[in-house]
Scaffold this active site. Structure first.
Site, mmCIF file in Angstrom:
data_model
loop_
_atom_site.group_PDB
_atom_site.id
_atom_site.type_symbol
_atom_site.label_atom_id
_atom_site.label_comp_id
_atom_site.label_asym_id
_atom_site.label_seq_id
_atom_site.Cartn_x
_atom_site.Cartn_y
_atom_site.Cartn_z
ATOM 1 N N SER A 170 0.744 -1.002 0.280
ATOM 2 C CA SER A 170 -0.088 -0.009 -0.524
ATOM 3 C C SER A 170 0.928 1.180 -0.192
ATOM 4 O O SER A 170 1.194 1.444 0.961
ATOM 5 C CB SER A 170 -0.503 -0.280 1.248
ATOM 6 N N THR A 171 0.758 1.590 -1.139
ATOM 7 C CA THR A 171 1.858 3.267 -1.636
ATOM 8 C C THR A 171 1.824 4.343 -1.010
ATOM 9 O O THR A 171 2.344 5.468 -0.638
ATOM 10 C CB THR A 171 2.281 3.305 -2.975
ATOM 11 N N CYS A 172 0.163 3.378 -0.390
ATOM 12 C CA CYS A 172 -0.400 5.280 -0.031
ATOM 13 C C CYS A 172 0.167 5.415 2.217
ATOM 14 O O CYS A 172 0.487 6.934 2.070
ATOM 15 C CB CYS A 172 -2.438 5.232 0.594
ATOM 16 N N SER A 173 0.431 4.036 2.694
ATOM 17 C CA SER A 173 0.644 3.821 4.155
ATOM 18 C C SER A 173 1.893 3.402 4.274
ATOM 19 O O SER A 173 2.548 3.298 5.154
ATOM 20 C CB SER A 173 0.019 3.158 5.042
#
Length: 843
Positions: free
Chosen positions: A803-806
């Site tokens: 999850s690149t967002c987190s």
């Protein structure tokens, strides 16, 4: 191929030919037949192995195979070539890890008993790593005599593809030499374009060839990999031959015998070719240091003298005694003829070699193993034979390009180059052996002398830090390090403008006096100022404001699914072009020197600076991947879907990287896009976005060209330019581990062990791709949180997710460290879409 000695008609003909090839590569069309030429018949003479027994030398027995290589087919027959005779074969050749093969047609096979039932056969012309007889192409005596009687003694038929190119594309007076008939089937194999093949496939194949070239394959030490055993003439107690390869600084080998009788013998593995051989001297005792050394090579019964080296009296470090061997030597023997101070015995700390397998130095189908193609997603799944033939054509194209490169690249800044017509082929310049030499020549010939004194600049970094914390308080940005440097260099005190064209050895461009810091700048302060400028132009952290107006964050920085989240583009709103030019000058100075100016720019910008073509789908995706995907959907959607998704809300406007909305046509904000006009709308959006920073990039390039000659930009690919200016963003496992945090694992969990083992086997490029896979960023620092994979607890040996967002990475269970490494490497190169964007807290 001879370079620089071509006749004018040859040069012009080859330029015409290269332009045609370039267009074929770009449009994925069949390449010209001249590039694919294969003669219908070639005669081969057998060169006997000099180490073979006399009885064997009297006979020439050749195995004929169904297909090239024992691993690919069975031996179908054996043929005997009479002494002094020639073997007739087709001109089609094939190279794999076994060696170089030549093909015999049915007609040619019928000359030999026992082969008449074969439709075709393959004979091994040169075996890798094992010596033996070789087949060498020649013209038979009968053929030469017949040609001379018929056509005169000066007759020379065209037998190579280079000659065919010259004859086909050059305008010449007089009688045209005849072409030897081509092998239609072999030529057609070359010319056929693989299904689904594109220009991007050729570029990726060129990158593969560069990454697996001799230059890139060099490693620090191949001693244990390529040496079977080491023998020595004698050794003192506790100073045996094993110490020559134990890589320990406190152990050594020492001989024990009369002077002049000492040697070290390296028994090489089959196929190993030595490029560098070093002696690691032990300088504790001068009389034990060798003074004169001779190197011999060959078979043990036929060692030949290769080189004698006189070691400098002042040398106590590693000494290279052999370099750039072209063939495999089964045995290398180092003979110590003389020691310093008339010493009796030799003492060495060790030996070190850089070497290659013979098959790694020659293009062959064995290079295209699935494990090697993981890093090249476009090539995965393509048959190795297809890649091999396509790679041969790329090699031929580059070979021809090199023969006229000095005519394409103007070495004088006042002359006009024609390389622009071939700029789509710039990625192939990576394979050119001449480009580095030409670049060095252009840079050296355009150098200016170093100034007598350094400009002294007073920099207040305390004020610069305050500005970084809240740039809105000072829109003029006068307190930034960038502005202080710019105004200091522009002031009347420094009335001699800097041209930044200094020699490579000139390592400090100005002297910094940091107010209230008490630092004496001997080079470190100057480098600190460059680092500060880099950080102000393109901050490495996404959580801080941008202190200067020259660059803005790309839309991808807010897009969690992008793998290029840390990039900046020139600000379309900023019109301070003199400062953009100065940025270009600093980039040029970094390119010419050993200093770096780290600017996190996307490929779209670098390509324009290097003069390369840009593409919407590939290059603008590094700026705004969501927009690229949206326009792809818009182009494919049917009318009903268009009305449902957009209605009359879609107008002729677009938002630029600086968040300004611009109209694509007059009154565009009030004009709805109709379904029938959607492709025109797409074209206008693409044009506006691709050219949004056109003026700013032109100003940067103008500054760059004030420092770096145009030919250098013609020769450098955008990747090479970025590396020369910004340095190599090399990532080490040790550095990466500092930013990895394991959550919800027990201390002895094997997943952590296997994961870290896999990372230790990753190259720097692999680690960079892992960083992008987990975080969307290509440079450290960035925190990575590793969690156990919980979505499928019973699954083993599956793809990891992220999850690149987190900045989270989800680690599955793996049976072995090897499987973990293979799955992880495949994921980071091929599965950027496996981005769950799930919240670890939701697990």
């Amino acid at each position: 191929m001879k370079t620089g000695g071509e006749a004018p008609h040859q040069v012009l003909g080859r330029l015409r030919f290269l332009l045609q090839c370039s267009e074929c590569f770009r449009r994925a069309r069949a390449l010209p037949a001249a590039l694919c030429y294969v003669p219908r018949e070639v005669q081969y003479k057998i060169c006997k192995d000099p180490s073979a027994p006399a009885a064997a030398a009297a006979r020439s027995l050749l195995s004929v195979w169904d297909s090239p290589g024992p691993a690919r087919g069975g031996s179908a027959a054996t043929i005997e070539v009479r002494k002094g005779g020639c073997l007739r074969a087709t001109g089609e050749e094939y190279c794999n890890s076994a060696g170089l093969w030549v093909k015999l047609s049915k007609e040619q096979l019928e000359e030999y008993a026992g082969t008449r039932d074969l439709a075709e056969g393959w004979v091994l012309a040169q075996r890798f790593g094992e010596g033996g007889d070789k087949l060498v192409p020649v013209d038979s005596v009968e053929r030469i005599q017949c040609q001379h009687q018929t056509l005169g003694v000066d007759y020379r038929p065209a037998v190579s593809w280079e000659q065919v190119v010259d004859l086909t594309y050059s305008i010449r007076l007089g009688e045209m030499p005849r072409l030897i008939e081509q092998d239609e089937a072999a030529v057609q194999k070359f010319r056929s374009v693989p299904p689904g093949w594109t220009y991007e496939h050729d570029m990726e194949l060129g990158r593969f060839l560069y990454d697996h070239s001799e230059k890139k394959l060099q490693s620090a030490d191949c001693t244990k990999e390529h040496i079977n055993s080491i023998e020595v003439s004698s050794h003192a107690e506790d100073c045996a031959a094993a110490h020559l390869t134990d890589n320990l600084t406190y152990t050594f080998w020492e001989s024990n015998g009369p002077p002049g009788q000492h040697w070290v013998r390296l028994n090489m593995k089959k196929g190993a070719i030595v490029k560098r051989l070093w002696l690691m001297l032990d300088g504790q005792s001068n009389s034990h240091v060798p003074r004169r050394v001779a190197v011999y090579g060959g078979t043990l019964s036929r060692l030949q003298h290769l080189r004698t080296v006189l070691i400098n009296e002042n040398s106590y470090q590693n000494v290279c005694i052999l370099r750039d061997m072209k063939t495999h030597m089964p045995v290398l023997e180092i003979r110590f003829l003389e020691c310093r101070a008339r010493g009796y015995n030799v003492r060495l700390q060790g030996i070190k070699i850089v070497s290659f397998w013979e098959w790694d130095l020659i293009l062959n189908a064995g290079m295209f193993q699935p494990a090697r193609l993981v890093r090249y997603p476009l090539l995965e799944g393509v048959d190795a034979d297809v890649l091999y033939r396509r790679a041969m054509l790329i090699q031929r194209f580059v070979q021809l390009l090199e023969s006229v490169l000095c005519y394409l690249i103007p070495l004088s800044e006042d002359s006009i180059g024609t390389f622009n017509a071939l700029r789509s082929m710039k990625p192939f310049m990576l394979l050119s052996k001449q480009s580095e030499t030409l670049i060095a020549h252009c840079l050296q010939s355009s150098e200016s002398s170093a100034p007598d004194s350094l400009p002294k600049l007073y920099i207040n970094r305390l004020l610069a830090r305050e500005h970084r914390a809240n740039p809105a308080l000072d829109p003029s940005c006068r307190n930034t390090v960038f502005t202080q440097l710019y105004e200091g260099l522009s002031s009347s005190k420094n009335n001699q403008p800097l041209d930044y064209r200094w020699p490579l050895t000139y390592s400090q461009w100005w002297e910094c006096d940091f107010v209230t810091e008490g630092i004496i700048d001997s080079g470190g302060g100057f480098r600190d100022s460059l680092t500060d400028v880099s950080e102000e132009l393109c901050p490495s952290s996404s959580d801080v404001p941008v202190p200067l107006p020259f660059f803005v964050r790309t839309s991808n920085q807010a897009n969690s699914s992008s793998d290029t989240r840390d990039r900046y583009v020139p600000n379309p709103s900023c019109k301070d072009f003199p400062k953009y030019e100065w940025i270009g000058q600093l980039m040029g100075a970094a390119l010419r020197s050993k200093e770096f100016l780290i600017l996190s720019l996307p490929a779209l910008v670098w390509k324009q600076l290097a003069g390369e073509e840009v593409s919407w789908s590939k290059d603008f995706a590094t700026v705004d991947s969501e927009l690229v995907k949206l326009l792809e959907v818009l182009e494919r959607v049917d009318k009903e879907g268009f009305e449902f998704m957009f209605g009359r809300d879609l107008t002729y406007t677009t938002v630029l990287s600086d968040q300004r909305m611009v109209e694509l046509i007059p009154n565009g904000s009030n004009t709805a896009v109709r379904y029938e006009d959607r492709r025109e709308f797409i074209r206008l959006v693409q044009k506006a976005r691709l050219e949004e920073s056109k003026e700013q990039i032109a100003a940067i390039r103008a500054g760059l060209l004030r420092v770096v000659p145009q030919p250098v930009l013609d020769l450098l690919t955008w990747q090479q330019m970025e590396k020369r200016i910004c340095g190599d963003p090399e990532i080490t496992v040790a550095e990466l581990q500092k930013f990895i945090k394991f959550e919800d694992f027990s201390p002895d969990d094997t997943r952590i062990k296997y994961f870290l083992e896999a990372l230790h086997n990753f190259t720097s490029e692999d680690l960079s791709h892992f960083l992008k896979f987990a975080t969307g960023r290509s440079r450290l620092p960035v925190q990575i949180n590793v969690y156990p994979e919980r979505s499928n607890l019973d699954a083993w040996d599956v793809m990891p997710q992220s999850s690149t967002c987190s900045c989270s990475f989800f680690l599955p269970n793996y049976s072995t460290a090897k499987i973990c490494e293979e799955m992880l490497r495949y994921a980071v190169y091929n599965c950027m879409s496996i981005d769950t964007d799930k919240n670890p807290a939701d697990e």
